[in-house]
Write a protein that holds these residues in place. Structure first.
Motif, PDB file in Angstrom:
ATOM      1  N   GLY A  72       0.855  -1.171   0.000  1.00  0.00           N
ATOM      2  CA  GLY A  72       0.000   0.000   0.000  1.00  0.00           C
ATOM      3  C   GLY A  72       0.896   1.227   0.000  1.00  0.00           C
TER       4      GLY A  72
ATOM      5  N   ASN B  98      -3.541   6.801   4.486  1.00  0.00           N
ATOM      6  CA  ASN B  98      -3.822   6.251   3.164  1.00  0.00           C
ATOM      7  C   ASN B  98      -4.469   4.886   3.360  1.00  0.00           C
ATOM      8  OD1 ASN B  98      -3.704   4.988   0.565  1.00  0.00           O
ATOM      9  ND2 ASN B  98      -2.085   6.405  -0.040  1.00  0.00           N
TER      10      ASN B  98
ATOM     11  N   SER C  63      -5.065   2.537   1.460  1.00  0.00           N
ATOM     12  CA  SER C  63      -4.434   1.411   0.765  1.00  0.00           C
ATOM     13  C   SER C  63      -3.467   0.689   1.689  1.00  0.00           C
ATOM     14  CB  SER C  63      -3.723   1.888  -0.499  1.00  0.00           C
ATOM     15  OG  SER C  63      -2.596   2.694  -0.204  1.00  0.00           O
ATOM     16  N   TRP C  64      -2.709   1.445   2.474  1.00  0.00           N
ATOM     17  CA  TRP C  64      -1.774   0.819   3.415  1.00  0.00           C
ATOM     18  C   TRP C  64      -2.511   0.242   4.609  1.00  0.00           C
ATOM     19  CZ3 TRP C  64       2.028  -1.979   4.209  1.00  0.00           C
ATOM     20  CH2 TRP C  64       2.655  -2.079   5.457  1.00  0.00           C
TER      21      TRP C  64
ATOM     22  N   ALA D 261      -4.018  -2.998   3.347  1.00  0.00           N
ATOM     23  CA  ALA D 261      -3.012  -4.022   3.055  1.00  0.00           C
ATOM     24  C   ALA D 261      -2.450  -4.609   4.343  1.00  0.00           C
ATOM     25  CB  ALA D 261      -1.884  -3.425   2.207  1.00  0.00           C
TER      26      ALA D 261
ATOM     27  N   CYS E 112      -0.737  -5.032  -5.324  1.00  0.00           N
ATOM     28  CA  CYS E 112      -0.445  -3.660  -4.934  1.00  0.00           C
ATOM     29  C   CYS E 112      -1.766  -2.909  -4.827  1.00  0.00           C
ATOM     30  CB  CYS E 112       0.469  -2.989  -5.959  1.00  0.00           C
ATOM     31  SG  CYS E 112       2.108  -3.745  -6.093  1.00  0.00           S
ATOM     32  N   VAL E 113      -1.836  -2.013  -3.862  1.00  0.00           N
ATOM     33  CA  VAL E 113      -3.093  -1.333  -3.559  1.00  0.00           C
ATOM     34  C   VAL E 113      -2.851   0.169  -3.507  1.00  0.00           C
ATOM     35  CG1 VAL E 113      -5.089  -1.275  -2.006  1.00  0.00           C
ATOM     36  CG2 VAL E 113      -3.658  -3.335  -2.120  1.00  0.00           C
ATOM     37  N   GLY E 114      -3.820   0.934  -3.994  1.00  0.00           N
ATOM     38  CA  GLY E 114      -3.725   2.385  -3.956  1.00  0.00           C
ATOM     39  C   GLY E 114      -5.078   3.006  -3.662  1.00  0.00           C
ATOM     40  N   GLN E 115      -5.066   4.260  -3.270  1.00  0.00           N
ATOM     41  CA  GLN E 115      -6.295   4.999  -2.989  1.00  0.00           C
ATOM     42  C   GLN E 115      -6.816   5.680  -4.250  1.00  0.00           C
ATOM     43  OE1 GLN E 115      -6.664   7.998   0.409  1.00  0.00           O
ATOM     44  NE2 GLN E 115      -6.677   9.369  -1.360  1.00  0.00           N
TER      45      GLN E 115
ATOM     46  N   CYS F 102      -0.026   5.276  -8.770  1.00  0.00           N
ATOM     47  CA  CYS F 102      -0.676   3.964  -8.746  1.00  0.00           C
ATOM     48  C   CYS F 102      -0.441   3.209 -10.050  1.00  0.00           C
ATOM     49  CB  CYS F 102      -2.167   4.123  -8.470  1.00  0.00           C
ATOM     50  SG  CYS F 102      -2.555   4.569  -6.769  1.00  0.00           S
TER      51      CYS F 102
ATOM     52  N   HIS G 129      -7.539  -0.643  -6.560  1.00  0.00           N
ATOM     53  CA  HIS G 129      -7.804   0.670  -5.976  1.00  0.00           C
ATOM     54  C   HIS G 129      -8.897   0.544  -4.927  1.00  0.00           C
ATOM     55  CE1 HIS G 129      -5.883   3.384  -9.186  1.00  0.00           C
ATOM     56  NE2 HIS G 129      -5.496   3.866  -8.014  1.00  0.00           N
ATOM     57  N   VAL G 130      -8.723   1.247  -3.824  1.00  0.00           N
ATOM     58  CA  VAL G 130      -9.752   1.290  -2.787  1.00  0.00           C
ATOM     59  C   VAL G 130     -10.262   2.719  -2.650  1.00  0.00           C
ATOM     60  CG1 VAL G 130      -8.821  -0.686  -1.528  1.00  0.00           C
ATOM     61  CG2 VAL G 130      -8.037   1.617  -0.935  1.00  0.00           C
TER      62      VAL G 130
END
Length: 216
Positions: A6, A16, A18-19, A22, A66-69, A142, A168-169
């Motif tokens: 994240g 964030n 995403s973190w 994760a 992998c994760v992102g906002q 991202c 993406h979240v």
């Protein structure tokens, strides 16, 4: 081994999701007996790739998510494609703002996720979690890390059969002013969503046929 990543906060935010998601998902999965590593990436062009590639070499995972906002999106977005283009609307956390630059010089125009995105979509919906297949991960950090991940896996960084992709979240509920109408999800829901995707990917060798495209 499963690797989840994240991002650190960016754009003036103090958190964030995403973190947060994760890290929480790694705890859920470890409790189920999986070997999981969670790594926080800097929201910085280039530097984020170096941290990711170091994690790939250290952990040699079979699965990477992998994760992102994506603030403003209302659902968990299973990203289908990463493009070889950095085009930053805002500077990253180091002040970089690349415009119309390649993520990897001379690399392919795009990579598709190797996650079973349709099967994951079906599993998320069954779990009652709002989700969609997204056709664009944007052109900020991202997409940058999504493209770099798929390029790294295609060029032999990580285990030979490693699969990976990007999710993406939305905003986490506590980020959004009450009554604003801005879409968000609670942190535990996002963490469980990532765990659902991991479980689905581990159990699915080929994706399902499911309509999840868009008209525009």
């Amino acid at each position: 081994m499963i690797l989840l990543t994240g991002f650190e906060p960016f754009g003036g935010e103090t958190t964030n999701p995403s973190w947060t998601a994760a890290e929480a998902a790694s705890g859920i999965l470890q409790g189920e007996g999986h070997a999981v590593a969670a790594v926080e990436l800097p929201c910085v062009f280039g530097q984020s790739i170096a941290v990711l590639e170091d994690a790939l070499r250290r952990h040699n995972p079979e699965l990477v998510i992998c994760v992102g906002q994506a603030g403003g999106r209302p659902r968990i977005s299973l990203e289908r494609v990463a493009i070889n283009c950095d085009d930053a609307r805002i500077p990253d956390n180091a002040g970089n703002r690349p415009v119309d630059e390649e993520v990897v010089a001379g690399g392919p125009a795009a990579y598709f996720s190797s996650l079973p995105v349709k099967a994951a979509l079906e599993a998320l919906r069954t779990a009652g979690i709002p989700a969609e297949v997204s056709q664009t991960a944007g052109t900020y950090v991202c997409n940058h890390i999504f493209y770099a991940l798929m390029h790294s896996l295609s060029t032999g960084i990580g285990a030979p059969a490693t699969r990976g992709g990007f999710i993406h979240v939305p905003y986490e509920t506590r980020q959004v002013p009450q009554g604003s109408g801005t879409p968000s999800l609670p942190a535990p829901v996002m963490a469980e969503a990532l765990a659902v995707v991991v479980r689905t990917a581990l159990a699915t060798t080929s994706d399902v046929k499911l309509s999840a495209g868009t008209v525009h």
